[in-house]
Design a protein around this motif. Structure first.
Motif, PDB file in Angstrom:
ATOM      1  N   PHE A   1       8.199   3.822 -14.296  1.00 15.69           N
ATOM      2  CA  PHE A   1       7.326   4.616 -14.691  1.00 15.69           C
ATOM      3  C   PHE A   1       6.045   3.911 -14.888  1.00 15.69           C
ATOM      4  N   ILE A   2       5.764   2.589 -15.057  1.00 13.69           N
ATOM      5  CA  ILE A   2       4.544   2.031 -15.311  1.00 13.69           C
ATOM      6  C   ILE A   2       3.733   2.034 -13.821  1.00 13.69           C
ATOM      7  N   MET A   3       4.639   2.371 -12.801  1.00  9.42           N
ATOM      8  CA  MET A   3       3.874   2.499 -11.519  1.00  9.42           C
ATOM      9  C   MET A   3       3.194   4.129 -11.518  1.00  9.42           C
ATOM     10  N   SER A   4       4.005   4.966 -12.034  1.00  9.85           N
ATOM     11  CA  SER A   4       3.554   6.387 -11.942  1.00  9.85           C
ATOM     12  C   SER A   4       2.252   6.236 -13.002  1.00  9.85           C
ATOM     13  N   ALA A   5       2.237   5.600 -14.031  1.00  5.87           N
ATOM     14  CA  ALA A   5       0.931   5.593 -14.730  1.00  5.87           C
ATOM     15  C   ALA A   5      -0.058   4.943 -13.903  1.00  5.87           C
ATOM     16  N   VAL A   6       0.328   3.802 -13.122  1.00  3.27           N
ATOM     17  CA  VAL A   6      -0.926   3.363 -12.534  1.00  3.27           C
ATOM     18  C   VAL A   6      -1.315   4.286 -11.411  1.00  3.27           C
ATOM     19  N   CYS A   7      -0.494   5.075 -10.756  1.00  6.81           N
ATOM     20  CA  CYS A   7      -0.928   6.111  -9.814  1.00  6.81           C
ATOM     21  C   CYS A   7      -1.806   6.906 -10.301  1.00  6.81           C
TER      22      CYS A   7
ATOM     23  N   PHE B   1       3.365   8.066 -20.023  1.00 10.96           N
ATOM     24  CA  PHE B   1       4.526   7.116 -19.092  1.00 10.96           C
ATOM     25  C   PHE B   1       4.632   5.798 -19.712  1.00 10.96           C
ATOM     26  N   ALA B   2       3.516   5.374 -20.426  1.00 14.50           N
ATOM     27  CA  ALA B   2       3.666   3.991 -20.923  1.00 14.50           C
ATOM     28  C   ALA B   2       4.850   4.172 -21.993  1.00 14.50           C
ATOM     29  N   PHE B   3       5.031   5.187 -22.765  1.00 10.55           N
ATOM     30  CA  PHE B   3       6.088   5.536 -23.917  1.00 10.55           C
ATOM     31  C   PHE B   3       7.195   5.351 -22.889  1.00 10.55           C
ATOM     32  N   ALA B   4       7.349   6.124 -21.849  1.00 10.37           N
ATOM     33  CA  ALA B   4       8.562   6.400 -21.288  1.00 10.37           C
ATOM     34  C   ALA B   4       9.114   4.809 -20.793  1.00 10.37           C
ATOM     35  N   ALA B   5       8.270   3.797 -20.427  1.00 10.49           N
ATOM     36  CA  ALA B   5       8.693   2.713 -20.099  1.00 10.49           C
ATOM     37  C   ALA B   5       9.032   1.785 -21.173  1.00 10.49           C
ATOM     38  N   GLY B   6       8.496   2.181 -22.328  1.00  7.89           N
ATOM     39  CA  GLY B   6       8.783   1.505 -23.562  1.00  7.89           C
ATOM     40  C   GLY B   6      10.141   1.858 -24.332  1.00  7.89           C
TER      41      GLY B   6
ATOM     42  N   LEU C   1      -9.486  13.744 -19.870  1.00  6.05           N
ATOM     43  CA  LEU C   1      -8.633  13.490 -21.237  1.00  6.05           C
ATOM     44  C   LEU C   1      -7.063  13.609 -20.858  1.00  6.05           C
ATOM     45  N   LEU C   2      -6.614  14.779 -19.992  1.00  3.22           N
ATOM     46  CA  LEU C   2      -5.251  14.876 -19.761  1.00  3.22           C
ATOM     47  C   LEU C   2      -4.722  13.549 -18.827  1.00  3.22           C
ATOM     48  N   THR C   3      -5.729  13.121 -18.121  1.00  2.00           N
ATOM     49  CA  THR C   3      -5.323  11.839 -17.569  1.00  2.00           C
ATOM     50  C   THR C   3      -4.803  10.658 -18.528  1.00  2.00           C
ATOM     51  N   GLY C   4      -5.608  10.485 -19.590  1.00  2.00           N
ATOM     52  CA  GLY C   4      -5.408   9.588 -20.500  1.00  2.00           C
ATOM     53  C   GLY C   4      -4.114   9.894 -21.254  1.00  2.00           C
TER      54      GLY C   4
ATOM     55  N   ALA D   1      -8.259  15.283  -1.287  1.00  2.00           N
ATOM     56  CA  ALA D   1      -8.210  13.974  -0.646  1.00  2.00           C
ATOM     57  C   ALA D   1      -7.437  12.764  -1.381  1.00  2.00           C
ATOM     58  N   SER D   2      -7.876  11.578  -0.854  1.00  2.00           N
ATOM     59  CA  SER D   2      -6.702  10.681  -1.622  1.00  2.00           C
ATOM     60  C   SER D   2      -6.280  10.564  -3.135  1.00  2.00           C
ATOM     61  N   GLY D   3      -7.366  10.664  -3.688  1.00  2.83           N
ATOM     62  CA  GLY D   3      -7.193  10.747  -5.167  1.00  2.83           C
ATOM     63  C   GLY D   3      -6.195  12.019  -5.644  1.00  2.83           C
ATOM     64  N   PHE D   4      -6.052  12.970  -5.256  1.00  2.00           N
ATOM     65  CA  PHE D   4      -5.270  13.897  -5.472  1.00  2.00           C
ATOM     66  C   PHE D   4      -3.849  13.689  -4.999  1.00  2.00           C
ATOM     67  N   TRP D   5      -3.679  13.125  -3.673  1.00  2.00           N
ATOM     68  CA  TRP D   5      -2.612  12.846  -3.209  1.00  2.00           C
ATOM     69  C   TRP D   5      -1.782  11.599  -3.938  1.00  2.00           C
ATOM     70  N   VAL D   6      -2.451  10.715  -4.565  1.00  2.00           N
ATOM     71  CA  VAL D   6      -1.851   9.574  -5.406  1.00  2.00           C
ATOM     72  C   VAL D   6      -1.371  10.188  -6.688  1.00  2.00           C
ATOM     73  N   VAL D   7      -1.723  11.264  -7.250  1.00  2.00           N
ATOM     74  CA  VAL D   7      -1.477  11.853  -8.261  1.00  2.00           C
ATOM     75  C   VAL D   7      -0.098  12.369  -8.063  1.00  2.00           C
ATOM     76  N   VAL D   8       0.018  13.248  -6.908  1.00  2.98           N
ATOM     77  CA  VAL D   8       1.222  13.895  -6.411  1.00  2.98           C
ATOM     78  C   VAL D   8       2.148  12.823  -6.278  1.00  2.98           C
ATOM     79  N   ILE D   9       2.055  11.514  -5.508  1.00  3.85           N
ATOM     80  CA  ILE D   9       2.881  10.627  -5.455  1.00  3.85           C
ATOM     81  C   ILE D   9       3.281  10.084  -6.740  1.00  3.85           C
ATOM     82  N   GLY D  10       2.643  10.139  -8.065  1.00  7.50           N
ATOM     83  CA  GLY D  10       2.830   9.757  -9.171  1.00  7.50           C
ATOM     84  C   GLY D  10       3.792  10.601  -9.892  1.00  7.50           C
ATOM     85  N   VAL D  11       3.617  11.879  -9.664  1.00  8.64           N
ATOM     86  CA  VAL D  11       4.809  12.994 -10.058  1.00  8.64           C
ATOM     87  C   VAL D  11       5.929  12.858  -9.384  1.00  8.64           C
ATOM     88  N   TRP D  12       5.889  12.583  -8.078  1.00 11.09           N
ATOM     89  CA  TRP D  12       7.122  12.263  -7.191  1.00 11.09           C
ATOM     90  C   TRP D  12       7.872  11.248  -7.682  1.00 11.09           C
ATOM     91  N   LEU D  13       7.401  10.041  -7.896  1.00 15.44           N
ATOM     92  CA  LEU D  13       7.842   8.797  -8.544  1.00 15.44           C
ATOM     93  C   LEU D  13       8.632   8.860  -9.639  1.00 15.44           C
TER      94      LEU D  13
END
Lengths: 376, 300
Positions: free
Chosen positions: A10-16, A52-57, A43-46, A92-104
């Motif tokens: 979950f922390i990794m997803s947040a990092v993504c 995700f931080a909550f989920a990790a907690g 704002l949504l990103t925050g 571009a890369s930024g978008f795909w990193v978010v998608v990786i976050g969702v997948w993770l």
């Protein structure tokens, strides 16, 4: 997977999601820190990072639920971003990193969900249902995002949402095709083929000579590519549904014959002797002993035939149809490169096939509850 | 010792094959009668158009040797089949051998791909609980999708990428044939009973060792049972994949061309070729099964 790994996931997803703040979203346009330019998304990103931080907690089920909520919000954000013509087809890369976050996040949640050992049986059933559903949702999400984000031409692969829109928009056509192919071709042929297979199996069981000759023949024929008779049936019975029903009947006959014959022979000697000691007639023995003993085998054939029947009907439509039917629509629309309509028809066929199979499986559950394979 | 009549009659081979031979004979007779009945009006119509006088014998002969019968008589089918196999050079477009080879190559490639995919999926499912619970329902659902409906798109999509010919057909037959192998191999890999698994654990075997020494050997019978099912399914897949794509060669193409031009005898001989191919492939898998069973120490 243990608790620490889940938390790390979950922390990794947040990092993504956090990394995205520093990466470009579309290839062209605003170069860096594209998210900064969109206050709402920013704002949504925050919020997502917090979730995700909550989920990790947390641990156990709460962590999974919160993680899934986070994955859902993030997925929704990416889909909203795709409405932007700058991003759609040019992500571009930024978008795909978010998608990786969702997948993770969704993968971690599903793994954690599979690791739960709940006590109550209702809860366990709910989890058994939720896991494949979540997996499927993730697959469809990735399909949608990749097709729209990378701009795959719709001629190659339409997005699921495009197919769904087409599905809803052309319900009358789909309904007519369904009636033509499924209600007329598949169901009638299925009933005739399975019924005849069962009757011949009973005859072959009654007269041993017939059975010894028919069993190897039935085995041989059920291994043949019988759908090949479709052109002959079209020649004999015309373009309309009777030829489709004939192909379906022929294709479903032999699996039913072989399985039902094996099932009728499954009744034990002791039971047979008991029926004889009661002075039961053949008809009584058949109804009270042989047929119930054969039910698991008969249902096996019914299930095999459910898929064979649909295939047989669609193949027969390739050889000529009135201007209706799933197979007809697929081949004409594929010729016009209208692939969203083709996928809508495939979805229709898949839903019909699954519902058909599900009904057969349900009937099996109701009628053969006594069989050992049903006890688990 | 002279073979008496009694010994002849009770010989196991004779005893076993008598019913089969009898039923096949009955079927052939029924086929002949059917051919006469179905072609009768066709042949009579032909005579009446020419306004030639005809006898019943000529009528019967006509039904047996019609050019485009509704139902060709068995000897016509066998004749056309033999002619198609031996009458032309194996590379000629009218040769059945040529068309069978085209279909066979797609079948074998698809079968190999399907077997590989099926075994890999089964291994993944057996080793991961998550995969078992998330993937298994979708694998079953995948077979509910009538893949043959997907065939035209597959060809269009793969053709757009630049893939043509063998591979699109093989992918369809692989998609059809991986399913029985996955189901069978999951059953096979999980067939060792808990005692055997516990024994492996007491020896602190790694999961790879458990796989190679216990799971694989016990899965072999399941493997061959599902391979037999899979090879016929991949033949069906290869034949049907040729239908909507307008293939020029292959058994499916022969069927389609036959139905376009009303060449019934050609359709029937293509069907016989498909049947011969199917039974040959099953026989080969069965032979491999017996050989492997012997190597593994089974008593035949």
């Amino acid at each position: 997977m243990n608790r620490r790994q889940i938390r790390l996931g979950f922390i990794m997803s947040a990092v993504c999601v956090l990394i995205t703040l520093m990466l470009p979203l579309p290839l062209a346009g605003t170069p860096v820190a594209a998210l900064m330019a969109r206050p709402l998304t920013f704002l949504l990103t925050g919020v997502i990072v917090l979730v995700f931080a909550f989920a990790a907690g947390f641990r156990g089920l709460p962590a999974i639920v919160i993680g899934l909520v986070g994955a859902g919000i993030t997925a929704d954000m990416t889909l909203t971003l795709l409405r932007d013509p700058l991003i759609a087809g040019d992500a571009a890369s930024g978008f795909w990193v978010v998608v990786i976050g969702v997948w993770l996040a969704s993968w971690i949640s599903v793994v954690a969900l599979a690791g739960l050992r709940p006590r109550s049986s209702i809860f366990r059933k709910a989890i058994d249902l939720a896991i494949p559903l979540l997996f499927g949702a993730a697959v469809f999400y990735l399909w949608e995002v990749v097709v729209r984000g990378a701009g795959v031409p719709p001629v190659l692969l339409p997005s699921p949402s495009a197919a769904a829109t087409k599905f809803m928009a052309s319900l009358p056509i789909l309904g007519a095709d369904f009636v033509q192919t499924f209600i007329r071709g598949v169901l009638i042929g299925y009933a005739i083929g399975c019924g005849a297979g069962l009757l011949v199996a009973i005859l072959a069981h009654r007269f041993e000579f017939l059975g010894r000759g028919l069993l190897p023949l039935g085995n041989f024929f059920s291994a043949l590519p019988l759908v090949g008779v479709a052109p002959i049936m079209v020649m004999w019975f015309g373009f309309d549904w009777p030829s489709k029903a004939a192909v379906v009947a022929l294709v479903t006959f032999f699996p039913m014959l072989v399985n039902a014959l094996a099932g009728l022979q499954a009744a034990g000697d002791i039971e047979r002797d008991l029926m004889r000691s009661y002075g039961a007639s053949y008809a009584q023995t058949l109804i009270k002993l042989y047929l119930p003993a054969a039910l698991p085998f008969i249902f096996n054939a019914l299930k095999i035939n459910a898929t064979l029947a649909l295939i047989g009907a669609i193949v027969a439509e390739f050889f000529g149809t009135p201007t209706q039917g799933i197979g007809f629509r697929i081949s004409t629309e594929a010729g016009r490169m209208a692939l969203d309509m083709v996928w809508a028809e495939i979805a229709l066929a898949a839903i019909a096939g699954m519902a058909f199979y599900g009904l057969v499986a349900l009937a099996e559950r109701v009628t053969t509850f006594w069989h050992p394979s049903m006890r688990t | 010792m002279p073979v008496t009549r009694e010994a002849w009659r009770t010989h196991p081979l004779v005893k076993r094959s008598t019913p089969l031979v009898a039923i096949v004979a009955v079927l052939i007779v029924v086929w002949y009668i059917g051919a006469v009945l179905m072609n009768l009006s066709l042949v009579r119509g032909g005579f009446e158009r020419e306004e030639a006088p005809y006898t019943t014998m000529e009528l019967l002969e006509g039904t047996m040797s019609a050019e485009r019968p509704l139902l060709p008589a068995p000897h016509q089918v066998v004749g056309a089949f033999i002619d198609g196999v031996f009458g032309y050079a194996p590379t000629a477009p009218r040769s059945l051998v040529y068309h069978s080879m085209v279909t066979l190559s797609a079948t074998l490639l698809g079968f190999a791909l399907g077997a590989l995919l099926g075994i890999v999926l089964a291994l993944a499912i057996v080793h991961s609980r998550v995969l078992e619970r998330s993937l298994m329902p979708w694998i079953i659902c995948s077979q509910m999708v009538p893949i043959l409906a997907l065939a035209p798109i597959f060809i269009v999509v793969l053709g757009a990428i630049g893939l043509q010919g063998l591979l699109p057909k093989s992918i369809i037959s692989a998609y059809l044939s991986f399913f029985p192998i996955t189901i069978g191999m999951v059953k096979g890999f999980t067939s060792p009973d808990p005692m055997q698994m516990d024994l492996m654990r007491t020896w602190s075997a790694t999961s790879r060792q458990v796989l190679s020494k216990l799971r694989w050997p016990s899965a072999v019978p399941y493997l061959f049972a599902s391979l037999k099912v899979a090879i016929t399914i991949s033949l069906i897949g290869a034949i049907v994949a040729e239908l909507p794509t307008g293939a020029e060669a292959g058994i499916g193409a022969r069927l389609l061309a036959g139905s376009y031009y009303g060449q019934t005898i050609q359709i029937w001989s293509a069907l016989v070729a498909a049947a011969v191919l199917a039974s040959g492939l099953i026989a080969i898998v069965g032979y491999a099964e017996r050989k492997v069973a012997q190597r593994m120490g089974a008593r035949s």
